[in-house]
Design an enzyme around this catalytic site. Sequence first.
Site, short mmCIF file in Angstrom:
data_model
loop_
_atom_site.label_atom_id
_atom_site.label_comp_id
_atom_site.label_asym_id
_atom_site.label_seq_id
_atom_site.Cartn_x
_atom_site.Cartn_y
_atom_site.Cartn_z
N GLY A 66 6.93 7.80 5.38
CA GLY A 66 6.28 8.37 4.19
C GLY A 66 4.79 8.58 4.46
N HIS A 67 4.14 7.57 5.07
CA HIS A 67 2.72 7.72 5.41
C HIS A 67 2.54 8.82 6.47
CE1 HIS A 67 2.87 3.30 4.34
NE2 HIS A 67 1.92 3.72 3.53
N GLN B 18 0.09 6.56 -9.78
CA GLN B 18 -1.14 6.46 -8.99
C GLN B 18 -1.68 7.85 -8.68
OE1 GLN B 18 -1.87 3.72 -5.53
NE2 GLN B 18 -1.19 5.45 -4.33
O1 PAF Z 1 -0.83 3.72 -2.15
C1 PAF Z 1 -1.47 2.87 -1.50
O2 PAF Z 1 -1.12 2.51 -0.36
C2 PAF Z 1 -2.70 2.24 -2.11
O3 PAF Z 1 -2.55 2.05 -3.47
C3 PAF Z 1 -3.99 3.01 -1.81
C4 PAF Z 1 -3.97 4.40 -2.42
C5 PAF Z 1 -4.17 3.12 -0.30
C6 PAF Z 1 -5.20 2.26 -2.38
O4 PAF Z 1 -5.33 1.00 -1.84
#
Ligand code: PAF
Length: 282
Positions: A35-36, A157
Amino acid sequence: MITQVNRLQDFIQIRNDLETEDIGFVPTMGNLHDGHLRLMEKALSHHKICIVSIFVNPTQFAENEDLATYPRTLKEDIEKIKMLERKFEKTVIVFHPEVQDIYPSSQQTTYSDLELRNQLEGSVRPTHFDGVTTVVKRLFEIVKPKSAYFGKKDYQQYIIIKRMVDRLHLNINICGVETVRNQEGLALSSRNHYLNSKELKKALKLRKTLLLIKEKLNQVNELSEIEAYLETLKSEESWNYLEIRDPKNLSKVESLGEELVILGNYQVGQTRLLDNLEWSRN
Ligand code: PAF
């Protein structure tokens, strides 16, 4: 070439020396999964330079949460980033700062989304979004990106950060990227590592239920019908929440419009899993 930077002063120097402002930023807490990597692929496809931050942000964890045990795998993360960098042949800068760099005691202003901070995820994690917005705002100030990439698995988020950028006129494009799933449909998450094989099976119920709701939405015309359906589903105790909202701003809906997002948080053992599904009438 991948550049790894730990000290804030060094990062600021490198950032100032960059000859382009065409920077795609991917903020992460490390323990990178596909995902990342999808977020990074988007950033690398659209920008000259990709900056990735790896920082386990203490302020978004409540006292009873997993800050101490959250997986920290910097070496493996760097290897994964190197593979991507080779594929794209572009510059990637990995910034992995210390807590004191991000939160110097002289400067601690918290940003809060007063409307959304206590809803949905916020109803089970009341301080979580204050921590997320505060760290993302700080990282934006340091990295100064043109665009930033967030996974839509954490839909709330993504929306809260979009709202923050609009309200503060930060002039950064916030790009939401589709959720990456395993073969069985479970959304990838660093917290999936906490699940044993029995729990992994139970976890599939989350996605399956969202798909059932989507099917039901295709059949009904009245909000009351879908609300009644959600109530029956929620009679299973494992749901921390299961709701439909407006996908643009996550406000509650008064009627079934053309577009909705279904958001759920499902308890599996000690782990709370979240997922969502966007729906549109067509
Ligand atoms: O989604 C995440 O991994 C975290 O909430 C983030 C956006 C890196 C903030 O720490």
